[in-house]
Design a protein around this motif. Sequence first.
Motif, PDB file in Angstrom:
ATOM      1  N   ILE B 154       0.898  -1.162   0.000  1.00  0.00           N
ATOM      2  CA  ILE B 154       0.000   0.000   0.000  1.00  0.00           C
ATOM      3  C   ILE B 154       0.932   1.205   0.000  1.00  0.00           C
ATOM      4  O   ILE B 154       1.626   1.444   0.998  1.00  0.00           O
ATOM      5  CB  ILE B 154      -0.895   0.022   1.261  1.00  0.00           C
ATOM      6  N   ASN B 340      -6.297  -5.107   0.750  1.00  0.00           N
ATOM      7  CA  ASN B 340      -6.188  -4.131  -0.350  1.00  0.00           C
ATOM      8  C   ASN B 340      -7.538  -3.734  -0.956  1.00  0.00           C
ATOM      9  O   ASN B 340      -7.622  -2.763  -1.686  1.00  0.00           O
ATOM     10  CB  ASN B 340      -5.269  -4.670  -1.453  1.00  0.00           C
ATOM     11  N   THR B 343      -8.153  -0.463   1.386  1.00  0.00           N
ATOM     12  CA  THR B 343      -7.167   0.513   1.853  1.00  0.00           C
ATOM     13  C   THR B 343      -7.175   1.841   1.085  1.00  0.00           C
ATOM     14  O   THR B 343      -6.817   2.866   1.665  1.00  0.00           O
ATOM     15  CB  THR B 343      -5.746  -0.092   1.850  1.00  0.00           C
ATOM     16  N   ASP B 344      -7.578   1.850  -0.176  1.00  0.00           N
ATOM     17  CA  ASP B 344      -7.651   3.146  -0.882  1.00  0.00           C
ATOM     18  C   ASP B 344      -8.640   4.063  -0.162  1.00  0.00           C
ATOM     19  O   ASP B 344      -8.354   5.230   0.119  1.00  0.00           O
ATOM     20  CB  ASP B 344      -8.090   2.961  -2.344  1.00  0.00           C
TER      21      ASP B 344
END
Lengths: 184, 391
Positions: B154, B340, B343-344
Motif C-alpha cells: 500500500i 487491499n 485501503t484506498d
Amino acid sequence: MFHFSNIVRTKSDPKIIEGGPSLKRPADQLARALGWFSIGLGVVELLAPRRVTETLGMEGNETMVRAFGIREIMAGIMSLSVDKNAGLWARVGGDGLDAAALLSGLTGDNPKKGNIALALLMVGGIAMLDYRAAQDTKPRRPARDARRKLFPNRSGYPKGLEGARGAARQIAANAAKSPSLNPT
Amino acid sequence: MKALVWHGKEDIRCDTVTDPEIQDPRDAIIKVTSCAICGSDLHLFHNFIPGMLPGDIMGHETMGEVVEVGSGVDGKIKKGDRVVVPFTIICGECEQCKRGNFSVCETTNRKRHLADKVFGHTTAGLFGYTHLTGGYPGGQAEYLRVPYADATHIKVPAGIPDEQLLFLSDIFPTGWQAAVQCDIEPTDRVAIWGCGPVGQMAIRSAILLGANQVIAIDCLPERLSMAEAGGATTINFETESVVERLNELTDGKGPEKCIDCAGMEAHVMASQPDTLLDRAKQMVMLENDRPHVLREMIYVCRPGGIISVAGVYSGLSDMLPMGAFMNKGLTMRTGQTHVNRWTDDLLRRIEQGEIDPSFVITHTVPLEQGPEMYQVFRDKRDSCIKVVLKP
C-alpha cells in the motif's frame, strides 16, 4: 531446535545467527519438569495400580490409585499449558491427597510401612517443589481492583464524534439520492 | 539484523538473524520503520494455532521504506517508496484476487499442500503466521522481504506519521471489513464483542458507516473507556449479563448486527461454565477454540440479523447452537481481511481527517523490548491495548 526447523525454510529466508535472551524463567522450566513428571506418574498409576499397591502394602486400593493417576495426568497437562499456575496448584492439592492416602496405610500391621514412609518423604519433597513453582509462576495480570489508565479522550475522530456521525449521515443521504445505488 | 523470533510456547526472543534477500524477481526488501504486535500474535505466542516452528520470525503489521526491488516488480514500487505492507500476500492476478477476495489468493501460499489438507483449499500466504499460510518470515524485524511486492503493498504519502498509517496493514481494514460485512443500515444497533485493537477499529467503522447505535462488550476498564470515547454504549460482562443488557438496549429484540472481535481465546470465567469446559477441552486438544462469543451472538442476535466474525478461529469449535442459528435465519460472514480491497478508501479517510487510527496506541517501544511487550500485552498490564515497535 531451530537448526532442525531450518530444513523447511528456503535458502534465503533469514536464519538465526545469535539467539537473544529467553522469556522463560527457571520457574517455567521447573513447572515443565513437574508437568511431565506428573503425567509419567499418572500413567504408571493408571496402568499398573496393582504394582503400586503391592509396593505400599495397600492391596485393595487399586481403584483409588487409578483415580489418582487420572488426577495426576490432568494436573500434568494443565502444568504444561499456558494455565500452568492452575495446574501447579492442582498438584499441591493432589500432594495433600497423596499424603492423606499414604498415612491411612501407615498402620502397625503393614509389612511395607517402610516403603510408605519413603513415599511420604518423596511426596513431601515434591510438594515443596510444587508449592515453590506455583508461587513463582503466579500470573502477572493486574488485580481486578488495580488502578487502570482510562482513555476517555481517545475518540479517534479528529473532527469529533458528531463530525463522524454527520459524515456518515451525509453519505447515507447521498446514497439515497443516487439512482445507481437504488435500483427500482 | 534484529528480529523477534518464535522459539516455542510463550518464548519469543529478539535474535540476530541473517538479512533477507531477494528470492524472486517480484520481491522487494523494505527497511521497517514501524511494526506492531497484533492480538492474533498472542494465539501464536500461546501456540494455539498449529504450524509454528522454532526460528520463525513474528509479525504481520509492518511498514517501511523500499530499499531493494527485484527485476520483475515492473516499476510498481521503487527504491525509496514508503509502503505499508498488508498482512495478506497477494499475487493480484488469480481469479480470487481479481474479484477482490485477496485473503484467499490462490497463488501466494508456498506451502499450499498443508493448507489444502487442513482447510480443504489453500488461502493466501500471510507474513509471520505459521507454515499453514506459507511460513513467510514476519515483519517484527529490521528488514522484511515482501514477496509479490508489485501487488502486496500500500503506497502511502510522506507527511503523515507512521502511527496513523501502520494499521492499514491489518487492524483498521479488519475492523472495517467486519462492519462492512454487516450491511449496516441507519436504524441498526450493532453489538461488538471484544474491545481490543480490532474491536476499537470496528466500533469506529460502524459509526463511520452510519450505525444507529454501537454497543461494545468487554471487561477491561481501559478498553471500555476507549470504546465509549469512540461513541459506543458499553457492557462490562464481568458485572452485567450481556444477554439481558443487550435485550434491554434493543427493546427486547436483540441487536440487528453482531461482530465478534474476540475470537478463539474468549475470556474464561466461572459464571460462564461453557468457557471453563472449552478451556479444559482446549488443554487436552479435544477442541481448538473457545467459541463462547459465537454462541452468545447466535443466541442474542435479532432474527434475520447478520453475524460478522473478525476474531481469529483456528480449528474445531464445539457446541455451536446451530438450531438457533438456522431457525432465526441468521447470516454469518467471516474471513481474514481482504486488506487491499479497503485501503484506498481508508487511506483517503485518514488523509481527510475522518479518522486517526493512532488513537489505539498505548505503548511505543524499541524492537528489542518486543518479547517482554508480548507478556505485557497478554497480561493486560499497564493498561496495554496496542504496542508499536520501532526497529
